[in-house]
Design an enzyme around this catalytic site. Structure first.
Site, PDB file in Angstrom:
ATOM      1  N   GLU A   1     -19.209  90.702 -51.353  1.00  0.00           N
ATOM      2  CA  GLU A   1     -19.372  90.162 -52.720  1.00  0.00           C
ATOM      3  C   GLU A   1     -20.284  90.771 -53.399  1.00  0.00           C
ATOM      4  O   GLU A   1     -20.001  90.913 -54.846  1.00  0.00           O
ATOM      5  CB  GLU A   1     -19.525  88.735 -52.508  1.00  0.00           C
ATOM      6  CG  GLU A   1     -18.280  88.056 -52.148  1.00  0.00           C
ATOM      7  CD  GLU A   1     -18.862  86.346 -52.494  1.00  0.00           C
ATOM      8  OE1 GLU A   1     -18.128  85.557 -53.055  1.00  0.00           O
ATOM      9  OE2 GLU A   1     -19.757  85.926 -51.647  1.00  0.00           O
TER      10      GLU A   1
ATOM     11  N   HIS B   1     -11.354  94.184 -28.533  1.00  0.00           N
ATOM     12  CA  HIS B   1      -9.927  94.442 -28.728  1.00  0.00           C
ATOM     13  C   HIS B   1      -9.592  95.161 -29.945  1.00  0.00           C
ATOM     14  O   HIS B   1      -8.529  94.978 -30.420  1.00  0.00           O
ATOM     15  CB  HIS B   1      -9.529  92.592 -28.787  1.00  0.00           C
ATOM     16  CG  HIS B   1      -9.686  92.055 -27.512  1.00  0.00           C
ATOM     17  ND1 HIS B   1      -9.098  92.410 -26.393  1.00  0.00           N
ATOM     18  CD2 HIS B   1     -10.448  91.086 -27.334  1.00  0.00           C
ATOM     19  CE1 HIS B   1      -9.502  91.547 -25.450  1.00  0.00           C
ATOM     20  NE2 HIS B   1     -10.253  90.658 -25.960  1.00  0.00           N
TER      21      HIS B   1
ATOM     22  N   LYS C   1     -20.671  87.467 -48.073  1.00  0.00           N
ATOM     23  CA  LYS C   1     -21.707  87.516 -48.819  1.00  0.00           C
ATOM     24  C   LYS C   1     -22.109  89.243 -49.251  1.00  0.00           C
ATOM     25  O   LYS C   1     -22.175  89.497 -50.341  1.00  0.00           O
ATOM     26  CB  LYS C   1     -23.189  86.903 -48.607  1.00  0.00           C
ATOM     27  CG  LYS C   1     -23.151  85.464 -48.492  1.00  0.00           C
ATOM     28  CD  LYS C   1     -23.230  84.772 -49.760  1.00  0.00           C
ATOM     29  CE  LYS C   1     -22.019  84.446 -50.403  1.00  0.00           C
ATOM     30  NZ  LYS C   1     -21.376  83.252 -50.232  1.00  0.00           N
TER      31      LYS C   1
ATOM     32  N   CYS D   1     -10.558  81.776 -66.258  1.00  0.00           N
ATOM     33  CA  CYS D   1     -10.910  81.793 -67.609  1.00  0.00           C
ATOM     34  C   CYS D   1     -11.748  80.492 -67.955  1.00  0.00           C
ATOM     35  O   CYS D   1     -11.221  79.415 -67.468  1.00  0.00           O
ATOM     36  CB  CYS D   1      -9.821  82.103 -68.558  1.00  0.00           C
ATOM     37  SG  CYS D   1      -8.869  83.531 -68.208  1.00  0.00           S
TER      38      CYS D   1
ATOM     39  N   TRP E   1     -10.967  85.764 -66.991  1.00  0.00           N
ATOM     40  CA  TRP E   1     -11.011  86.599 -65.751  1.00  0.00           C
ATOM     41  C   TRP E   1      -9.609  87.143 -65.864  1.00  0.00           C
ATOM     42  O   TRP E   1      -8.641  86.439 -65.890  1.00  0.00           O
ATOM     43  CB  TRP E   1     -11.212  85.746 -64.629  1.00  0.00           C
ATOM     44  CG  TRP E   1     -11.261  86.256 -63.265  1.00  0.00           C
ATOM     45  CD1 TRP E   1     -12.463  87.138 -62.697  1.00  0.00           C
ATOM     46  CD2 TRP E   1     -10.183  86.635 -62.208  1.00  0.00           C
ATOM     47  NE1 TRP E   1     -11.901  87.686 -61.637  1.00  0.00           N
ATOM     48  CE2 TRP E   1     -10.675  87.161 -61.293  1.00  0.00           C
ATOM     49  CE3 TRP E   1      -8.796  86.120 -62.329  1.00  0.00           C
ATOM     50  CZ2 TRP E   1      -9.723  87.500 -60.169  1.00  0.00           C
ATOM     51  CZ3 TRP E   1      -8.081  86.311 -61.143  1.00  0.00           C
ATOM     52  CH2 TRP E   1      -8.740  87.152 -60.255  1.00  0.00           C
TER      53      TRP E   1
ATOM     54  N   ASN F   1      -5.957  79.171 -70.145  1.00  0.00           N
ATOM     55  CA  ASN F   1      -6.475  79.453 -68.947  1.00  0.00           C
ATOM     56  C   ASN F   1      -5.345  79.085 -67.859  1.00  0.00           C
ATOM     57  O   ASN F   1      -4.908  78.123 -67.855  1.00  0.00           O
ATOM     58  CB  ASN F   1      -7.785  78.161 -68.469  1.00  0.00           C
ATOM     59  CG  ASN F   1      -7.922  78.278 -67.044  1.00  0.00           C
ATOM     60  OD1 ASN F   1      -7.830  79.316 -66.427  1.00  0.00           O
ATOM     61  ND2 ASN F   1      -8.617  77.167 -66.790  1.00  0.00           N
ATOM     62  N   GLY F   2      -4.950  80.194 -67.091  1.00  0.00           N
ATOM     63  CA  GLY F   2      -3.888  79.894 -66.239  1.00  0.00           C
ATOM     64  C   GLY F   2      -2.843  81.062 -66.230  1.00  0.00           C
ATOM     65  O   GLY F   2      -3.461  82.175 -66.661  1.00  0.00           O
TER      66      GLY F   2
ATOM     67  N   LYS G   1     -16.624  82.470 -60.322  1.00  0.00           N
ATOM     68  CA  LYS G   1     -17.102  81.336 -59.639  1.00  0.00           C
ATOM     69  C   LYS G   1     -15.933  80.434 -59.420  1.00  0.00           C
ATOM     70  O   LYS G   1     -15.937  79.778 -58.142  1.00  0.00           O
ATOM     71  CB  LYS G   1     -18.079  80.502 -60.194  1.00  0.00           C
ATOM     72  CG  LYS G   1     -18.716  79.570 -59.538  1.00  0.00           C
ATOM     73  CD  LYS G   1     -20.303  79.765 -59.243  1.00  0.00           C
ATOM     74  CE  LYS G   1     -20.861  78.876 -58.197  1.00  0.00           C
ATOM     75  NZ  LYS G   1     -20.814  79.611 -56.849  1.00  0.00           N
TER      76      LYS G   1
ATOM     77  N   GLU H   1     -19.204  84.668 -43.106  1.00  0.00           N
ATOM     78  CA  GLU H   1     -19.785  84.342 -44.311  1.00  0.00           C
ATOM     79  C   GLU H   1     -20.842  85.286 -44.808  1.00  0.00           C
ATOM     80  O   GLU H   1     -20.840  85.864 -45.662  1.00  0.00           O
ATOM     81  CB  GLU H   1     -20.289  82.875 -44.209  1.00  0.00           C
ATOM     82  CG  GLU H   1     -21.381  82.308 -45.340  1.00  0.00           C
ATOM     83  CD  GLU H   1     -20.718  82.303 -46.808  1.00  0.00           C
ATOM     84  OE1 GLU H   1     -19.555  82.609 -46.786  1.00  0.00           O
ATOM     85  OE2 GLU H   1     -21.658  82.320 -47.908  1.00  0.00           O
TER      86      GLU H   1
ATOM     87  N   ARG I   1     -16.528  81.181 -64.870  1.00  0.00           N
ATOM     88  CA  ARG I   1     -15.054  81.138 -64.749  1.00  0.00           C
ATOM     89  C   ARG I   1     -14.689  82.356 -64.686  1.00  0.00           C
ATOM     90  O   ARG I   1     -13.168  82.783 -64.549  1.00  0.00           O
ATOM     91  CB  ARG I   1     -14.416  80.274 -65.641  1.00  0.00           C
ATOM     92  CG  ARG I   1     -14.842  78.736 -65.527  1.00  0.00           C
ATOM     93  CD  ARG I   1     -14.265  77.942 -66.526  1.00  0.00           C
ATOM     94  NE  ARG I   1     -12.867  77.338 -66.175  1.00  0.00           N
ATOM     95  CZ  ARG I   1     -12.476  76.346 -65.494  1.00  0.00           C
ATOM     96  NH1 ARG I   1     -13.410  75.527 -65.163  1.00  0.00           N
ATOM     97  NH2 ARG I   1     -11.342  76.130 -65.039  1.00  0.00           N
TER      98      ARG I   1
HETATM   99  C1  G6P Z   1     -14.320  81.615 -55.517  1.00  0.00           C
HETATM  100  C2  G6P Z   1     -16.019  81.896 -55.414  1.00  0.00           C
HETATM  101  C3  G6P Z   1     -16.355  81.653 -53.937  1.00  0.00           C
HETATM  102  C4  G6P Z   1     -16.037  80.188 -53.616  1.00  0.00           C
HETATM  103  C5  G6P Z   1     -14.305  80.229 -53.560  1.00  0.00           C
HETATM  104  C6  G6P Z   1     -13.810  78.710 -53.494  1.00  0.00           C
HETATM  105  O1  G6P Z   1     -13.923  82.792 -54.727  1.00  0.00           O
HETATM  106  O2  G6P Z   1     -16.358  83.149 -55.884  1.00  0.00           O
HETATM  107  O3  G6P Z   1     -17.798  81.834 -53.943  1.00  0.00           O
HETATM  108  O4  G6P Z   1     -16.318  80.002 -52.241  1.00  0.00           O
HETATM  109  O5  G6P Z   1     -14.022  80.621 -55.004  1.00  0.00           O
HETATM  110  O6  G6P Z   1     -14.338  77.827 -54.374  1.00  0.00           O
HETATM  111  P1  G6P Z   1     -14.561  76.294 -54.391  1.00  0.00           P
HETATM  112  O7  G6P Z   1     -14.979  75.999 -55.731  1.00  0.00           O
HETATM  113  O8  G6P Z   1     -13.264  75.717 -54.089  1.00  0.00           O
HETATM  114  O9  G6P Z   1     -15.719  76.173 -53.325  1.00  0.00           O
END
Ligand code: G6P
Length: 604
Positions: free
Chosen positions: A483, A499, A480, A2, A74, A98-99, A599, A476, A27
């Site tokens: 996500e 395995h 991606k 948030c 969020w 927020n929290g 994010k 990664e 956020r």
């Molecule tokens: C969220 C984002 C990711 C990011 C992760 C860590 O899950 O969606 O893209 O890698 O947080 O965030 P940071 O700001 O600590 O890199």
């Protein structure tokens, strides 16, 4: 996580609050809302979904005043509907938060005579303050006494009916900045939220709370002592990133990578001496171990760095996800260097791990994109990546800049520890310097990858395989894809597939194999054949040399420019980013703001 913002001033606030919310939308974007005092009375407007929903509601049913608070959510507690959207009102009190209030159930029980209307944890805060007011306490005491009852993480803004010139705010565990204006004061979750309002900021410290009026601010610490906190002058202006001609921020950010990697390099690589530069406090000969802690994509950057530090500098590296590390009672050697890797510098678990290691007495560094962030301020050494604001929720340019910075640090460590020859040092520095050019060449494959993604987008699930420093890039790539396209995908070390997971391969299962032509190439190709012979549809990501050896074995190939194997993970990243992006675009998902994600994750 948030985002929150507040303004107390002498002119109307709603438009500026909504503008601030747009800057905070990274956020969370489950719902949003704004509350103001109009003629001293609390009124609000809230909407489910993204901020544009709130804007539409405000257009037909405007609320405004000279004091207000706003929120983009969020969801943690309670489904993301309008009822659970902030600001929450109880009696005379409106709150944005927020929290997570961890003891909210206990407080709800204590206040069971009150009328709770939402499923949120936050609502207990407005009830607590309102209860204290109705017992006759003045607003200041009502607010400070309510804080004492809360457990968990929070950044709040509170406004009170018939108390028009005051915002009360507090932070513990979640970030909060105050802004100082002309006859106005502000609060916001981050500097970006306030950048269009003021350049003068104060970052509240853990446990601080404050009272804002149009012309004054008072800050109190956790023990209610009045305190002074430093004023930070914000540089860089209010510019909010624009999409320009790109269809999505994610696409723009991928295309920025030659430039952003170049900017990262200018911090760490001396182009004339062909050596790595690191801050003087970072003497790698002092350490016997590196601990890299991060979440999500940033953690995969840390995993690649493990290969680099071990190979180039002979330095042992532990990499862990922050949410596990912080509760595991890790054994920390006093000669460790702790590195938090975080785009935002605010991720709750990574921040907690940083604090844990600080308390353990080891040297701490924060490799961050946001140099005003809590991690940058709290670590002993703040290491920038300079990738510029990243708006797409799926991290792209921050990841390649994290990799670039970590490769440079490993190179610096190799030199400081006498583990590499001068020739090797120069070779690796040169490889890094060439990376922006190679990334640019890789981006030219965009159209080919877009065409490939059409078939790929029909898949139900996919595997990404690699060996060595390509393993984290396989993770990664799979992340991606998950996500932004919502296709199930898993990354695996190529040697591990047999395995267990190989049982899932059937006719047509897409397997993306990351295999630049390096010392592990042949082994990876053997694994490729194992899945190909079981019907997998192979997309091989390699370079020219690799392509000439393995052409006949792949259904599709992405042929990247040839680079030094040291930096190859950075180049293969571009291919997996483009593949995920175009797959998502074919599927018509919300690429920049995928469902359920945010994010910056400032809750546990
Ligand atoms: C969220 C984002 C990711 C990011 C992760 C860590 O899950 O969606 O893209 O890698 O947080 O965030 P940071 O700001 O600590 O890199």
């Amino acid at each position: 996580m948030c985002g929150i913002i507040g303004i107390v001033g002498t002119s109307t606030v709603t438009e500026r609050l909504v503008d601030g919310l747009k800057r905070l939308e990274y956020r969370g974007y489950d719902s949003s809302g704004v509350a103001v005092l109009d003629g001293g009375k609390l009124i609000r407007q809230r909407a489910e979904g993204k901020i544009k929903g709130l804007v539409a509601k405000l257009a037909t049913d405007h609320v405004d005043g000279q004091i207000g608070i706003a929120h983009t959510r969020w969801a943690t507690h309670g489904v993301p509907n309008e009822t659970n959207a902030h600001p929450h009102f109880s009696g005379r009190v409106g709150v944005v938060h927020n929290g997570i209030i961890e003891n909210f159930l206990d407080i709800r029980k204590e206040l069971s005579h009150r009328d709770f209307r939402t499923e949120t944890d936050t609502e207990v805060v407005s009830h607590l303050v309102d209860e204290a007011l109705s017992q006759g306490l003045a607003p200041k005491e009502a607010f400070s006494q309510s804080l004492k009852k809360l457990k968990g993480a929070y950044a709040f803004g509170v406004i009170i009916d018939d108390h028009p010139d005051h915002i009360y705010c507090a932070r513990a565990g979640s970030p909060l900045a105050l802004g100082i204006g002309e006859d106005e004061m502000y609060l916001g979750s981050d500097a970006m939220a306030l950048a269009q309002l003021t350049t003068k900021l104060i970052y509240l410290e853990e446990g601080d709370w404050a009272i804002l009026t149009p012309t004054s601010y008072e800050i109190y610490d956790v023990d209610d002592n009045k305190v002074e906190r430093d004023i930070t002058i914000l540089t860089g202006g209010p510019a909010m990133a624009e999409k320009g001609n790109y269809r999505h921020f994610m696409l723009k950010e991928m295309y920025e990578q030659p430039e952003t990697i170049g900017r990262t390099l200018s911090n760490y690589i001396d182009e004339y001496r062909l050596s790595a530069n690191v801050p003087a406090e970072l003497d790698f000969s002092e350490f016997d171990r590196v601990i890299i802690i991060a979440c999500g994509t940033a953690c995969y950057a840390g995993m690649v760095a493990k290969y680099w530090f071990e190979q180039v500098a002979g330095l042992a590296v532990d990499v862990d996800i922050a949410s596990e590390f912080r509760y595991r009672k890790p054994v920390i050697s006093p000669k460790s260097l702790f590195i938090a890797v975080s785009q935002s510098g605010e991720t709750a678990d990574t921040l907690a791990a940083l604090r844990y290691c600080k308390e353990a007495g080891v040297k701490t560094a924060a490799l961050v994109n946001v140099m005003t962030s809590t991690m940058a301020r709290e670590a002993d050494i703040a290491l920038p990546i300079n990738a510029g604001p990243e708006i797409g929720v799926a991290s792209t340019k921050a990841f390649t800049s994290q990799l670039t910075a970590l490769a440079s640090l490993a190179l610096a460590a190799g030199t400081a520890r006498g583990m590499i020859s001068e020739d090797d040092q120069k070779r690796m520095a040169t490889a890094l310097i060439k990376t922006p050019r190679h990334v640019k060449q890789a981006l030219r494959l965009d159209k080919d990858i877009e065409a490939m993604a059409f078939e790929f987008s029909k898949s139900k699930s996919a595997f990404y395989l690699g060996r060595g420093s390509q393993v984290p890039i396989a993770f990664e790539g799979a992340l991606k894809l998950k996500e932004i396209s919502y296709i199930h995908a898993e990354g695996y070390a190529a040697g591990e597939l047999k395995h267990g997971p190989i049982a899932l391969i059937e006719d047509g299962t897409p397997v993306i194999v990351l295999a630049p032509y390096d010392r592990l190439f042949e082994k990876t190709i053997s694994n490729l054949q194992e899945v190909a012979s079981r019907g997998a549809h192979i997309i091989l990501i390699t370079d020219k040399e690799g392509a000439s050896h393995a052409e006949s074995m792949a259904d599709n190939m992405i042929v990247l420019p040839t680079s030094d194997s040291f930096v190859a993970p950075i180049i293969t990243t571009v291919a997996v980013q483009l593949l995920a992006y175009h797959t998502a675009v074919h599927l018509g998902t919300d690429v920049d703001q995928p469902r359920n994600l945010a994010k910056s994750v400032t809750v546990e």
